[in-house]
Design an enzyme around this catalytic site. Sequence first.
Site, PDB file in Angstrom:
ATOM      1  N   GLY A  10      10.563   3.809   1.129  1.00 17.68           N
ATOM      2  CA  GLY A  10       9.151   3.525   0.839  1.00 17.68           C
ATOM      3  C   GLY A  10       8.802   3.856  -0.594  1.00 17.68           C
ATOM      4  O   GLY A  10       7.795   4.506  -0.872  1.00 17.68           O
ATOM      5  N   GLY A  14       3.002   3.954  -4.403  1.00 21.26           N
ATOM      6  CA  GLY A  14       2.448   5.218  -3.910  1.00 21.26           C
ATOM      7  C   GLY A  14       3.274   6.449  -4.253  1.00 21.26           C
ATOM      8  O   GLY A  14       3.900   6.538  -5.319  1.00 21.26           O
ATOM      9  N   ILE A  15       3.264   7.395  -3.336  1.00 23.40           N
ATOM     10  CA  ILE A  15       3.905   8.700  -3.572  1.00 23.40           C
ATOM     11  C   ILE A  15       5.424   8.540  -3.695  1.00 23.40           C
ATOM     12  O   ILE A  15       6.070   9.226  -4.493  1.00 23.40           O
ATOM     13  CB  ILE A  15       3.533   9.665  -2.416  1.00 23.40           C
ATOM     14  CG1 ILE A  15       2.011   9.895  -2.380  1.00 23.40           C
ATOM     15  CG2 ILE A  15       4.272  10.994  -2.563  1.00 23.40           C
ATOM     16  CD1 ILE A  15       1.514  10.581  -1.110  1.00 23.40           C
ATOM     17  N   GLY A  16       5.994   7.615  -2.916  1.00 23.95           N
ATOM     18  CA  GLY A  16       7.449   7.404  -2.957  1.00 23.95           C
ATOM     19  C   GLY A  16       7.907   6.976  -4.335  1.00 23.95           C
ATOM     20  O   GLY A  16       8.934   7.457  -4.836  1.00 23.95           O
ATOM     21  N   TYR A 163      -1.726   8.431  13.913  1.00 17.95           N
ATOM     22  CA  TYR A 163      -0.888   8.716  12.728  1.00 17.95           C
ATOM     23  C   TYR A 163      -0.627  10.219  12.630  1.00 17.95           C
ATOM     24  O   TYR A 163       0.493  10.664  12.395  1.00 17.95           O
ATOM     25  CB  TYR A 163      -1.618   8.204  11.487  1.00 17.95           C
ATOM     26  CG  TYR A 163      -1.105   8.720  10.158  1.00 17.95           C
ATOM     27  CD1 TYR A 163       0.041   8.193   9.583  1.00 17.95           C
ATOM     28  CD2 TYR A 163      -1.788   9.729   9.470  1.00 17.95           C
ATOM     29  CE1 TYR A 163       0.503   8.658   8.352  1.00 17.95           C
ATOM     30  CE2 TYR A 163      -1.334  10.199   8.248  1.00 17.95           C
ATOM     31  CZ  TYR A 163      -0.193   9.662   7.691  1.00 17.95           C
ATOM     32  OH  TYR A 163       0.265  10.134   6.490  1.00 17.95           O
TER      33      TYR A 163
HETATM   34  N1  LIG Z   1      -1.614   9.057   0.678  1.00 19.13           N
HETATM   35  C1  LIG Z   1      -1.899  10.234   1.239  1.00 19.13           C
HETATM   36  O1  LIG Z   1      -3.004  10.761   1.106  1.00 19.13           O
HETATM   37  C2  LIG Z   1      -0.844  10.937   2.040  1.00 19.13           C
HETATM   38  C3  LIG Z   1      -1.128  12.225   2.482  1.00 19.13           C
HETATM   39  C4  LIG Z   1      -0.181  12.911   3.228  1.00 19.13           C
HETATM   40  C5  LIG Z   1       1.038  12.280   3.486  1.00 19.13           C
HETATM   41  N2  LIG Z   1       1.309  11.018   3.045  1.00 19.13           N
HETATM   42  C6  LIG Z   1       2.627  10.456   3.371  1.00 19.13           C
HETATM   43  O2  LIG Z   1       3.294  10.160   2.161  1.00 19.13           O
HETATM   44  C7  LIG Z   1       4.191   9.055   2.349  1.00 19.13           C
HETATM   45  C8  LIG Z   1       3.920   7.990   1.324  1.00 19.13           C
HETATM   46  O3  LIG Z   1       2.613   7.497   1.545  1.00 19.13           O
HETATM   47  P1  LIG Z   1       1.765   6.731   0.444  1.00 19.13           P
HETATM   48  O4  LIG Z   1       0.406   7.273   0.506  1.00 19.13           O
HETATM   49  O5  LIG Z   1       2.486   6.700  -0.848  1.00 19.13           O
HETATM   50  O6  LIG Z   1       1.695   5.284   1.114  1.00 19.13           O
HETATM   51  P2  LIG Z   1       1.834   3.842   0.497  1.00 19.13           P
HETATM   52  O7  LIG Z   1       1.298   3.776  -0.870  1.00 19.13           O
HETATM   53  O8  LIG Z   1       1.274   2.934   1.533  1.00 19.13           O
HETATM   54  O9  LIG Z   1       3.387   3.684   0.406  1.00 19.13           O
HETATM   55  C9  LIG Z   1       4.160   3.582   1.543  1.00 19.13           C
HETATM   56  C10 LIG Z   1       5.503   3.038   1.126  1.00 19.13           C
HETATM   57  O10 LIG Z   1       6.257   2.813   2.312  1.00 19.13           O
HETATM   58  C11 LIG Z   1       6.693   1.486   2.300  1.00 19.13           C
HETATM   59  N3  LIG Z   1       6.804   0.979   3.645  1.00 19.13           N
HETATM   60  C12 LIG Z   1       5.822   0.841   4.555  1.00 19.13           C
HETATM   61  N4  LIG Z   1       6.338   0.318   5.674  1.00 19.13           N
HETATM   62  C13 LIG Z   1       7.657   0.137   5.446  1.00 19.13           C
HETATM   63  C14 LIG Z   1       8.712  -0.389   6.203  1.00 19.13           C
HETATM   64  N5  LIG Z   1       8.524  -0.812   7.444  1.00 19.13           N
HETATM   65  N6  LIG Z   1       9.949  -0.411   5.661  1.00 19.13           N
HETATM   66  C15 LIG Z   1      10.163   0.007   4.400  1.00 19.13           C
HETATM   67  N7  LIG Z   1       9.192   0.494   3.620  1.00 19.13           N
HETATM   68  C16 LIG Z   1       7.957   0.558   4.143  1.00 19.13           C
HETATM   69  C17 LIG Z   1       5.684   0.712   1.486  1.00 19.13           C
HETATM   70  O11 LIG Z   1       6.302  -0.460   1.041  1.00 19.13           O
HETATM   71  P3  LIG Z   1       5.555  -1.883   0.870  1.00 19.13           P
HETATM   72  O12 LIG Z   1       5.412  -2.054  -0.595  1.00 19.13           O
HETATM   73  O13 LIG Z   1       6.515  -2.860   1.450  1.00 19.13           O
HETATM   74  O14 LIG Z   1       4.261  -1.811   1.627  1.00 19.13           O
HETATM   75  C18 LIG Z   1       5.404   1.700   0.387  1.00 19.13           C
HETATM   76  O15 LIG Z   1       6.394   1.670  -0.619  1.00 19.13           O
HETATM   77  C19 LIG Z   1       3.962   8.579   3.776  1.00 19.13           C
HETATM   78  O16 LIG Z   1       4.942   9.135   4.630  1.00 19.13           O
HETATM   79  C20 LIG Z   1       2.593   9.144   4.121  1.00 19.13           C
HETATM   80  O17 LIG Z   1       2.431   9.312   5.494  1.00 19.13           O
HETATM   81  C21 LIG Z   1       0.390  10.332   2.324  1.00 19.13           C
END
Ligand SMILES: NC(=O)c1ccc[n+]([C@@H]2O[C@H](COP(=O)([O-])OP(=O)(O)OC[C@H]3O[C@@H](n4cnc5c(N)ncnc54)[C@H](OP(=O)(O)O)[C@@H]3O)[C@@H](O)[C@H]2O)c1
Length: 291
Positions: A10, A14-16, A163
């Site tokens: 991922g 985002g964070i990844g 979630y």
């Molecule tokens: N944002 C927050 O406030 C927050 C807080 C606590 C924890 N987190 C955790 O941090 C992690 C990253 O979250 P984020 O906020 O950076 O979210 P994000 O911006 O939505 O990024 C999620 C990433 O995962 C990828 N992804 C989603 N579904 C997928 C799939 N089926 N197969 C492969 N890749 C997939 C997305 O790729 P695409 O480009 O294809 O969509 C994107 O690169 C997550 O585990 C989230 O639960 C986030």
Amino acid sequence: MSGKTVLVTGSTGGIGKETARGLARLGADVILVGRNADRAEAAAAELRRDTGNPGVEALIADVTRRDDLRRLAEQVRARDGGLHVLINNAGVAKESRELTADGVEMAFAANVLAPFVLTHLLLPELRRAGRGRVVNIAGGVPRGRIDLDNLQGEKSYVGLAFYNQTKLALMAMSCAFAERLRESGITINVAYPGHAYTSMNKNLTTSAYPLAARPVVPLLRILMPVIYGGAAVEKAAASSIRLASDPGLAEVHGVYFNSKAERAPWPASVRDRRNRDAIWALCRELGRIEG
Ligand SMILES: NC(=O)c1ccc[n+]([C@@H]2O[C@H](COP(=O)([O-])OP(=O)(O)OC[C@H]3O[C@@H](n4cnc5c(N)ncnc54)[C@H](OP(=O)(O)O)[C@@H]3O)[C@@H](O)[C@H]2O)c1
């Protein structure tokens, strides 16, 4: 991190992506994993350009598909030198219940099952590299109960509440994994990133929020980008970067780290043995993994 290989799921945004950027800056060879080839290649090109590190590449997998995870593991296996760090970052929050191509509830598949399966498949590579590290990314509010009768939202489904439960289940699965990996030389820990305004929360409509929170959603939409945009996304990558790279944490195993990368206690529902055992058993069954 020079000479080390890190895989971040991922990491197209985002964070990844920020986690991958930070590790590329530290000199690691970084494998980005995304489900969309164009987004993944664009992210890899951006990070190579931005960090000056040519060792950033993209592999394509939808983490909610068993076959994609197996193909991804084979591609990693075909490389030299093993895998030093696996960061299971890809995460999903859905407004309504949806099933994957494999017939598993989508958020459970991405947030719990994919880290379980990928870690299993890559254990030989993590061993081959020496002291391999696995970092799983928590989320939501790290408290609350795990309803064993609703692990795939069969009984009820409110997007963000569900979630939250998947992230507790991820923690429980990680603890169960840590027990099994004791003495293996491979460490597994959980990092909580803290809030960041990313596509995950940008794309959620009001119906994903619990009823009591819905009246304040319009206000949240105004405040979130201001408070949790920009630098907050970079900051949210700090705890996983530290768990992946800090030499002082090489022996740390089975620990939960908060957004300040400090050790924090596991929530009560995660410490509950029945939850750990039930989630482990379900992941084995759905992931078709022995062990
Ligand atoms: N944002 C927050 O406030 C927050 C807080 C606590 C924890 N987190 C955790 O941090 C992690 C990253 O979250 P984020 O906020 O950076 O979210 P994000 O911006 O939505 O990024 C999620 C990433 O995962 C990828 N992804 C989603 N579904 C997928 C799939 N089926 N197969 C492969 N890749 C997939 C997305 O790729 P695409 O480009 O294809 O969509 C994107 O690169 C997550 O585990 C989230 O639960 C986030």
